[in-house]
Design an enzyme around this catalytic site. Structure first.
Site, PDB file in Angstrom:
ATOM      1  CG  ASP A 192     -33.136  14.067  37.140  1.00 15.41           C
ATOM      2  OD1 ASP A 192     -32.991  15.006  36.311  1.00 15.41           O
ATOM      3  OD2 ASP A 192     -32.396  13.057  37.185  1.00 15.41           O
ATOM      4  CE1 TYR A 237      -4.636   1.973  51.441  1.00 14.30           C
ATOM      5  CE2 TYR A 237      -5.871   3.775  50.444  1.00 14.30           C
ATOM      6  CZ  TYR A 237      -5.547   2.433  50.509  1.00 14.30           C
ATOM      7  OH  TYR A 237      -6.111   1.554  49.652  1.00 14.30           O
ATOM      8  CD  GLU A 257     -30.540  15.035  40.330  1.00 13.45           C
ATOM      9  OE1 GLU A 257     -31.683  15.538  40.340  1.00 13.45           O
ATOM     10  OE2 GLU A 257     -30.331  13.814  40.244  1.00 13.45           O
TER      11      GLU A 257
END
Lengths: 363, 508
Positions: free
Chosen positions: A251, A106, A199
């Site tokens: 995981d 922007y 995580e």
């Protein structure tokens, strides 16, 4: 002594960044002024030029270079955008302000510079990183923050208005955002003797609630999925500046594995940058073999998981026997498990049983 | 048993009963046809003296005729050759009487159109027509006349002779007719515009029933060479023509007859032909039987050694005038024109002229604007049946970078001693292979020219765009880098910008 050295290094680094931005401007200026089309040469980031360096234990760019010359009409706009991005970064860094990639997109419009889309402006920022050899955080462009840190580490801010102020990172029970201010802070002191990167937010909170930081003398870092580059750099600093070993819990699936791997060996996307990875960090779980050994509740691997495993198997970063063994085990059991799976044995099992065993094993 | 009566009908009667074939089909078509026929006669009349035509047409409202039709007064004035006084009644009051039976290129062919207009006016309004004409002598003749339809004879109602103090020369025709101007208006305005396109040396003025003035001013006084009269070519004759020639010939043997009445037939050719067709050179043409005349016509067409007709009897517009006309009426950005060499079909010489115009005030629409002309007459009806349209549609325009969405106008002009019209209404040209080939070759030539133009323009556009990019970004780089380097003064980029331009100029 040690701390002072760091402080100087942060200031030095900023000076270096500003000098190299100015140098880019000056080179361009001089070429223009003497009647030459300004051009710039930088390492190519094309896939053929990305190589794995076993020495550095990360991806690096090869010898191929690309030349951006304003004589070429197709390079004219990106070149202009690059010089603009350099100017913008210089203003941010010298005024000690920060911005985000979105913000860059922007802000360009205020200079009558337009980017077709976010991707184009991100690419230009990456070009600037490649040209300068600094990561964008060094020249004050940050990603949106989402990762956090908690533990007994006292830091001293260097951002304007907070210079000299210190903060202990146990002071907020939700953890402290790893944002521009923390990234540029100096480490003052710590009693921790390790770093545990996690995580998922749920487990991070559980660890704080269960006083893992005290019980294990650890600084906890939430990666919130794939760790942002600022967080990877932050983990590296904890490892290098404070000599703390780093353990990573993700995981138990190919995606979790890769989150750990990017912290350890970096990503191909950042092959043009250094000092984002922590080569000595360890992936502590959840392994495929853990799924078997701890009889964790599982989900079956789906097609994309399996495809991903085959890709990782060929990836040079995964050549160590541990990784190859885990990949093969995943393929054999065709199952995956989330970190939360340990909850089947009660809320504290992961902290009381699993964690000590894993940390012990890694030593 | 029913009895069939046979009666001879006059030429006027015939055309009265069959006015459709001359284009007077309905009230809107009739008013268009009337204006067109008279304007064309006027153009011919001026051109035969090689005077730039000045034609004034006024259509005024006279009253209601029926719910849908009105009565109008039509006045057409010209500065043409004028009609000798003794010919005026027949020229305007007798069908198939006229000056147009010689072989040269002219707009009207049948000597029919102008009279059909008057005849139609008389049938619909029962009013006489006024004809005023002078050949530039001391007197002006004025006739009020009607046509005796059954007898095909003029009925003179009044006759006046005026002094011609100002040495005026020309013809004025004024009569009333029934029609529907407002339905016909678009076609009539198109007709004037297109006529101006192929007659850029003419002044055309039209005042319509609402008093609106349309003025199409000439841009040149240059006129094409007027056509020379010519004898018929042996390939182009029919039995009718042969009979007429036999009637008027003073020659007493076939050899002289052939030598004197046919185009490009000399002593040697005539002898060879008589040998080929097994006709005695000493035979008296007036003694030929009907069967022998028919055989003669067939033999004339079969004989291979006649020389091709020459084109001196044609008066094409010429590339300069065609171009001027197109520029004047269409104001395009680009125009290319081409005139083909004379060619022949069935013994009739013809010349094809084509033009293609691009951009400017030509509107963009789906498909090309097609302008068809024959002997400098615009053809406005039955476009789809015309041979030019077929050729244009069959062409692979993409090869020439031309697409249907471009603002493109195509002109095809065919001039001939006998334009191969499909109908008496002169609306479209028949598909003859010789004509088709000439049109196609002409179009290919102008298509190549527009291709060069489009390629060049594309290049210039690209170049402009390229320069635009440099002059947009280089100053920005200068500004940003100066600021970044902490310099007060901007670097001098003029040299670079100049080099970009030079570089660009070399490329074009």
């Amino acid at each position: 002594m040690e701390q002072k050295k760091h402080k100087i290094s942060m200031i030095e680094k900023r000076k270096e960044v500003l000098a190299s931005l100015e140098n880019l401007g000056l080179k361009t200026y001089e070429q223009l002024d003497s009647g030459y089309f300004p051009s710039i040469t930088m390492p190519s980031r094309s896939t053929e030029n990305i190589h794995y360096d076993p020495q550095l234990r990360q991806y690096i760019l090869g010898d191929r270079t690309v030349r951006r010359s304003t004589r070429n009409i197709r390079h004219l706009k990106p070149f202009t955008q690059l010089v603009w991005a350099a100017l913008f970064s210089h203003e941010l860094t010298s005024q000690r302000k920060t911005s985000t990639l979105r913000d860059v997109y922007y802000s360009a419009q205020a200079y009558e510079m337009t980017f077709t889309d976010q991707e184009e402006s991100n690419n230009i920022v990456t070009d600037l990183e490649t040209v300068l050899g600094f990561s964008r955080e060094d020249f004050s462009i940050f990603p949106e923050e989402r990762s956090a840190v908690f533990g007994d580490l006292t830091i001293e801010y260097t951002v304007p208005g907070y210079e000299g102020r210190t903060l202990n990172l146990t002071s907020h029970p939700d953890g402290v955002l790893i944002g521009p201010a923390l990234t540029s802070a100096e480490f003052v002191k710590t009693t921790a003797d390790k770093v545990i990167a996690i995580e998922k937010g749920g487990l991070f909170t559980r660890f704080i609630e269960e006083n893992v930081h005290k019980k294990f003398n650890a600084i906890l870092v939430l990666t919130a999925g794939q760790a942002p580059r600022a967080t990877r750099h932050f983990i590296r600093r904890l490892n290098q500046e404070l000599n703390l070993p780093v353990y990573i819990f993700t995981d138990g699936d190919p995606w979790g594995m890769h989150i750990a791997m990017v912290i350890i060996s970096g990503s191909a996307n950042a092959a043009h940058l250094r000092e984002l990875n922590t080569p000595d960090a360890k992936w502590s779980g959840v392994w495929a073999t853990d799924i078997v050994n701890y009889k964790l509740p599982t989900d079956p691997l789906d097609d994309v998981d399996v495809k991903r495993l085959y890709e990782l198997q060929k990836d040079p970063r995964y050549k160590d026997p541990l990784w190859q063994r885990e990949i093969k085990t995943f393929m054999k059991i065709k199952k995956k498990a989330e970190q939360e799976a340990f909850s089947r044995y009660g809320l504290t099992y992961i902290v009381d049983e699993y964690l000590p065993e894993k940390l012990e094993a890694e030593k | 048993m029913a009895q069939t009566t046979f009666e001879e009908i006059s030429a006027s009667d015939f055309f009265y009963r069959n006015r459709d074939i001359a284009g007077f089909t309905n009230p809107s078509r009739a008013i268009f046809a009337a204006i067109r026929e008279l304007v064309e006669n006027s153009l011919d009349a001026a051109e035969s003296l090689k005077i730039p035509p000045d034609i004034y047409v006024r259509l005024s409202y006279e009253g209601e005729a029926s719910k849908e039709t009105q009565i109008y007064r039509l006045r057409v004035e010209d500065n043409g050759i004028g009609v000798p006084p003794r010919h005026i009644p027949s020229a305007f009051g007798q069908v198939l009487y006229g000056s147009k039976y010689k072989l040269k290129q002219q707009r009207g062919t049948f000597g029919l159109g102008g009279k059909m207009a008057l005849l139609y006016g008389q049938i619909t309004t029962h009013q006489p027509a006024t004809i005023i004409s002078s050949t530039g002598i001391t007197k002006i003749y004025m006739y009020k006349l009607m046509i005796d339809i059954q007898r095909n004879r003029p009925l003179i109602l009044d006759r006046k002779i005026l002094l011609n103090k100002e040495q005026w020369r020309g013809t004025i025709v004024e009569f009333t007719l029934e029609g529907d101007y407002f339905r016909a208006m678009p076609k009539i305005l198109d007709y004037f515009k297109q006529t101006a396109m192929v007659n850029p040396y003419a002044n055309l003025t039209f005042v319509d029933p609402k008093g609106r003035l349309y003025k199409l001013t000439r841009i040149t006084k240059e006129m094409p060479e007027p056509p020379k009269e010519t004898k018929p070519h042996p390939y182009g004759v029919d039995v009718e023509l042969l009979q007429r020639l036999i009637q008027i010939t003073p020659h007493k043997n076939m050899l002289d007859f052939l030598k004197n009445h046919f185009h490009r037939v000399g002593e040697v050719t005539a002898q060879k032909f008589l040998e080929f067709s097994n006709i005695s050179p000493s035979k008296n043409p007036k003694k030929l039987t009907h069967e022998e005349i028919v055989r003669l016509m067939h033999m004339l067409k079969k004989f291979k050694d006649f020389l091709a007709p020459d084109a001196s009897c044609l008066s094409p517009l010429g590339e300069e005038l065609l171009k001027a006309g197109i520029i004047k009426e269409l104001k395009p950005e680009f125009v290319a024109v081409h005139q083909r060499k004379p060619a022949t079909y069935a013994g009739h010489p013809f010349i094809v002229e084509v033009g293609i115009a691009y951009g400017g005030e030509i509107p963009k629409k789906d498909g090309f604007l097609i302008y068809r002309f024959a002997n400098r007459i615009p053809l406005l009806y039955d476009e789809a049946s015309d041979v030019s349209v077929k050729v244009i549609e069959a062409m692979n325009w993409r090869r020439y970078k031309v697409t249907p969405d471009m603002p493109i106008a195509i002109m095809v002009h065919i001039c001939s001693t006998k334009v191969p019209y499909k109908t008496v209404g002169k609306e479209f040209i028949a598909d003859r292979p010789e004509v088709r080939r000439e049109i196609a070759n002409g179009l290919r030539e102008v298509a190549r020219q527009i291709q060069r133009f489009l390629t060049r323009r594309e290049h210039v556009d690209r170049e402009k765009k390229r320069l635009g990019v440099f002059s947009k970004y280089l100053p920005k780089i200068a500004q940003f880098s100066a600021k970044l380097a902490g310099k007060e003064k901007l670097p001098d980029i003029d040299k670079l910008l100049r080099s970009v331009k030079r570089f660009g100029a070399e490329e074009t």
